[in-house]
Design a protein around this motif. Structure first.
Motif, PDB file in Angstrom:
ATOM      1  N   ARG A 157      37.160 -11.144  55.096  1.00  0.00           N
ATOM      2  CA  ARG A 157      38.345 -10.439  55.587  1.00  0.00           C
ATOM      3  C   ARG A 157      38.065  -8.949  55.753  1.00  0.00           C
ATOM      4  O   ARG A 157      38.497  -8.319  56.722  1.00  0.00           O
ATOM      5  N   GLY A 158      37.321  -8.386  54.781  1.00  0.00           N
ATOM      6  CA  GLY A 158      36.973  -6.975  54.890  1.00  0.00           C
ATOM      7  C   GLY A 158      36.125  -6.688  56.107  1.00  0.00           C
ATOM      8  O   GLY A 158      36.369  -5.724  56.845  1.00  0.00           O
ATOM      9  N   ALA A 159      35.106  -7.526  56.346  1.00  0.00           N
ATOM     10  CA  ALA A 159      34.230  -7.329  57.508  1.00  0.00           C
ATOM     11  C   ALA A 159      35.025  -7.428  58.807  1.00  0.00           C
ATOM     12  O   ALA A 159      34.817  -6.643  59.746  1.00  0.00           O
ATOM     13  N   LEU A 160      35.950  -8.383  58.870  1.00  0.00           N
ATOM     14  CA  LEU A 160      36.753  -8.559  60.077  1.00  0.00           C
ATOM     15  C   LEU A 160      37.706  -7.380  60.284  1.00  0.00           C
ATOM     16  O   LEU A 160      37.933  -6.952  61.415  1.00  0.00           O
ATOM     17  N   GLU A 161      38.260  -6.839  59.181  1.00  0.00           N
ATOM     18  CA  GLU A 161      39.133  -5.672  59.305  1.00  0.00           C
ATOM     19  C   GLU A 161      38.355  -4.464  59.823  1.00  0.00           C
ATOM     20  O   GLU A 161      38.825  -3.732  60.704  1.00  0.00           O
ATOM     21  N   TYR A 162      37.168  -4.240  59.269  1.00  0.00           N
ATOM     22  CA  TYR A 162      36.354  -3.132  59.744  1.00  0.00           C
ATOM     23  C   TYR A 162      35.997  -3.322  61.218  1.00  0.00           C
ATOM     24  O   TYR A 162      36.040  -2.379  62.015  1.00  0.00           O
ATOM     25  N   SER A 163      35.628  -4.547  61.584  1.00  0.00           N
ATOM     26  CA  SER A 163      35.292  -4.828  62.984  1.00  0.00           C
ATOM     27  C   SER A 163      36.470  -4.539  63.899  1.00  0.00           C
ATOM     28  O   SER A 163      36.305  -3.990  64.994  1.00  0.00           O
ATOM     29  N   SER A 164      37.665  -4.915  63.462  1.00  0.00           N
ATOM     30  CA  SER A 164      38.856  -4.697  64.284  1.00  0.00           C
ATOM     31  C   SER A 164      39.086  -3.211  64.526  1.00  0.00           C
ATOM     32  O   SER A 164      39.411  -2.792  65.646  1.00  0.00           O
ATOM     33  N   ARG A 165      38.874  -2.395  63.501  1.00  0.00           N
ATOM     34  CA  ARG A 165      39.066  -0.954  63.648  1.00  0.00           C
ATOM     35  C   ARG A 165      37.982  -0.328  64.529  1.00  0.00           C
ATOM     36  O   ARG A 165      38.242   0.602  65.300  1.00  0.00           O
ATOM     37  N   ILE A 166      36.765  -0.826  64.416  1.00  0.00           N
ATOM     38  CA  ILE A 166      35.698  -0.355  65.297  1.00  0.00           C
ATOM     39  C   ILE A 166      36.020  -0.715  66.749  1.00  0.00           C
ATOM     40  O   ILE A 166      35.855   0.104  67.664  1.00  0.00           O
ATOM     41  N   ASP A 245      32.660   0.642  49.419  1.00  0.00           N
ATOM     42  CA  ASP A 245      32.285  -0.738  49.097  1.00  0.00           C
ATOM     43  C   ASP A 245      30.897  -1.135  49.604  1.00  0.00           C
ATOM     44  O   ASP A 245      30.497  -2.289  49.471  1.00  0.00           O
ATOM     45  N   GLY A 246      30.171  -0.204  50.205  1.00  0.00           N
ATOM     46  CA  GLY A 246      28.818  -0.506  50.653  1.00  0.00           C
ATOM     47  C   GLY A 246      28.715  -1.238  51.964  1.00  0.00           C
ATOM     48  O   GLY A 246      27.624  -1.670  52.354  1.00  0.00           O
ATOM     49  N   THR A 247      29.827  -1.392  52.678  1.00  0.00           N
ATOM     50  CA  THR A 247      29.768  -2.028  53.998  1.00  0.00           C
ATOM     51  C   THR A 247      28.881  -1.216  54.933  1.00  0.00           C
ATOM     52  O   THR A 247      28.924   0.012  54.942  1.00  0.00           O
ATOM     53  N   VAL A 248      28.080  -1.919  55.718  1.00  0.00           N
ATOM     54  CA  VAL A 248      27.195  -1.288  56.689  1.00  0.00           C
ATOM     55  C   VAL A 248      27.566  -1.775  58.089  1.00  0.00           C
ATOM     56  O   VAL A 248      27.786  -2.976  58.291  1.00  0.00           O
TER      57      VAL A 248
END
Length: 275
Positions: A157-166, A245-248
């Motif tokens: 869910r976090g990865a998808l949220e970041y992707s959506s904002r990008i 959170d270390g997301t790249v």
């Protein structure tokens, strides 16, 4: 076809490419969840599934990676499988091949990832994706063995949220999903990650540069550290890391004008991608 049949056939196609290779590589599995929603049904209720098996070809010198990709191509051509578009550019030190099986239409790729561009060293990887089939709730096999953990689901869910904002920051249309794109969970040694990959439609160089400027402004204004990496396209790749959170995130322009976006989030603990 059900999940068991799809997995068995995908594994067979993998071994058709690998078993006759010289030097002999070791298969290192890269995906934890081989069964996922059908990419073609991205906006549906998700009744259909598809299997993707992905491996790195390890245990051989990096200079042999191109040779392994060619051997995979040769094995599949010998079996009558077809190219998705055209053969690889074998003058490229890091070629990739995209093919499909006949007549059952499994899609497979053999690619060379760059390890050391100066020395010509790479890492070969191979992936096979099945056609879509009806999931367990419609009569297929039970995918319980591949059910994600709670931490996996939070990371996805976090990865998808970041992707959506990008995506919102880029302000351009995304391309239809390609083989190997989408969201999945991976493991590297003891660490687990959620990974979401997607691409934009092709852009001219000027538009691509403007899109990356907007992306960099977005990252810098929301707590990411960003650096630019030169590429052969003349437009730099962006690498960004979120300190919380270390997301790249990696935004890589390709020679055909497509911007390939990948977001990788550690599956450490439940968290929110608010920042």
């Amino acid at each position: 076809m059900d999940e068991q049949q799809a997995t068995k056939r995908a594994d067979e196609i993998i071994h058709q490419a690998v078993d006759g290779m010289s030097p002999k590589p070791t298969l290192k599995r890269t995906g934890l969840r081989p069964v996922g929603a059908c990419v073609a049904d991205e906006h549906s209720a998700g009744e259909r599934k598809q299997v993707t098996l992905s491996y790195q070809l390890t245990g051989v010198p990096g200079i042999e990676a191109k040779k392994l990709v060619r051997q995979a191509r040769d094995a599949w051509v010998k079996l009558g499988y077809k190219f998705q578009s055209s053969d690889a550019d074998w003058s490229d030190p890091f070629p990739s091949v995209s093919m499909r099986s006949v007549p059952d239409d499994f899609w497979m790729t053999a690619v060379t990832g760059v390890v050391d561009k100066t020395k010509g060293e790479g890492l070969a990887a191979i992936s096979v994706t099945s056609p879509c089939f009806v999931g367990a709730d419609k009569g297929g096999a039970d995918p319980a063995a591949f059910r994600p953990t709670e931490s996996d689901e939070h990371a996805e869910r976090g990865a998808l949220e970041y992707s959506s904002r990008i995506y919102d920051a880029l302000g351009v249309r995304h391309a239809p999903p390609q083989s190997g794109e989408g969201v999945a969970t991976y493991q590297d040694a003891e660490d687990r990650y959620a990974h979401h990959a997607w691409s934009t439609e092709p852009l001219v160089e000027e538009a691509l540069a403007q899109v990356l400027q907007r992306a960099q402004a977005h990252f810098e204004s929301t707590g990411w550290t960003v650096r630019q990496v030169p590429t052969a396209t003349g437009v730099p790749m962006l690498l960004a890391r979120h300190a919380a959170d270390g997301t790249v995130a990696r935004l890589a322009p390709s020679t055909d004008g497509v911007l390939r976006v990948a977001v990788t989030t550690p599956a450490i603990r439940p968290y929110s991608a608010e920042a």
